[in-house]
Design a protein around this motif. Structure first.
Motif, short mmCIF file in Angstrom:
data_model
loop_
_atom_site.label_atom_id
_atom_site.label_comp_id
_atom_site.label_asym_id
_atom_site.label_seq_id
_atom_site.Cartn_x
_atom_site.Cartn_y
_atom_site.Cartn_z
N ASP A 1 0.81 -1.21 0.00
CA ASP A 1 0.00 0.00 0.00
C ASP A 1 0.85 1.26 0.00
O ASP A 1 0.58 2.21 -0.73
N ARG B 1 0.77 4.26 -2.72
CA ARG B 1 0.30 5.59 -2.30
C ARG B 1 1.37 6.65 -2.34
O ARG B 1 1.10 7.80 -2.72
N ASN B 2 2.59 6.32 -1.94
CA ASN B 2 3.64 7.32 -1.79
C ASN B 2 4.55 7.48 -2.99
O ASN B 2 5.22 8.49 -3.12
N ARG C 1 -5.19 3.28 -9.60
CA ARG C 1 -5.81 2.23 -8.78
C ARG C 1 -6.63 1.30 -9.66
O ARG C 1 -7.26 1.72 -10.62
#
Length: 149
Positions: free
Chosen positions: A23, A27-28, A38
């Motif tokens: 994750d 995300r980062n 996504r």
């Protein structure tokens, strides 16, 4: 997290691949840089469009990749950029700059996304550039960065 890659990511996959990653990595790193989106059920339609675009740009066979590699490695690439007194550049050399320099030197057309820079080029002198033409073929090109007068 399940994501769809929108561009090639070394060690992970190519555009259009659906992969599972941690994750935090998604995300980062991947999502903010636009390297992935996504995965959703509606996103599956985008996968086919991304794959069609990749096929148009991609070098089809290893033989073709080896031909392009021979052309690239036979070209002397010179790039003139603005630099300070100590040999440091104002900014850095981008993959788009390298593509235009290869084209100016008489080399083949190369997609800027295929150029892999391990560290940014921020100084004058001779540098070695890797161009991933095919998953199994990598060309190494010499780049001479000179100061513009």
């Amino acid at each position: 997290m399940k994501i769809i890659l929108t561009s090639e990511v070394s060690g992970l996959g190519t555009a259009g691949d659906v992969v599972d990653v941690k994750d935090g990595y998604a995300r980062n790193y991947l999502l903010p840089r636009g390297a992935a989106i996504r995965w959703t059920k509606g996103g599956e339609k985008d996968v086919e469009q991304i794959r069609r675009g990749r096929k148009i740009r991609e070098i089809a066979s290893i033989e073709q990749a080896n031909d392009v590699k021979a052309q690239l490695e036979g070209v002397t690439v010179r790039l003139k950029v603005r630099a300070g007194a100590g040999g440091r550049l104002f900014g850095s050399v981008t993959p788009a700059d390298i593509v235009s320099a290869v084209k100016t030197a008489g080399g083949p057309d190369v997609d800027k996304r295929r150029i892999e820079l391990s560290t940014p080029i921020k100084s004058l002198g001779s540098h070695r550039i890797s161009v991933r033409l095919h998953p199994e073929v990598v060309a190494h090109v010499g780049l001479q960065v000179d100061a513009a007068k």
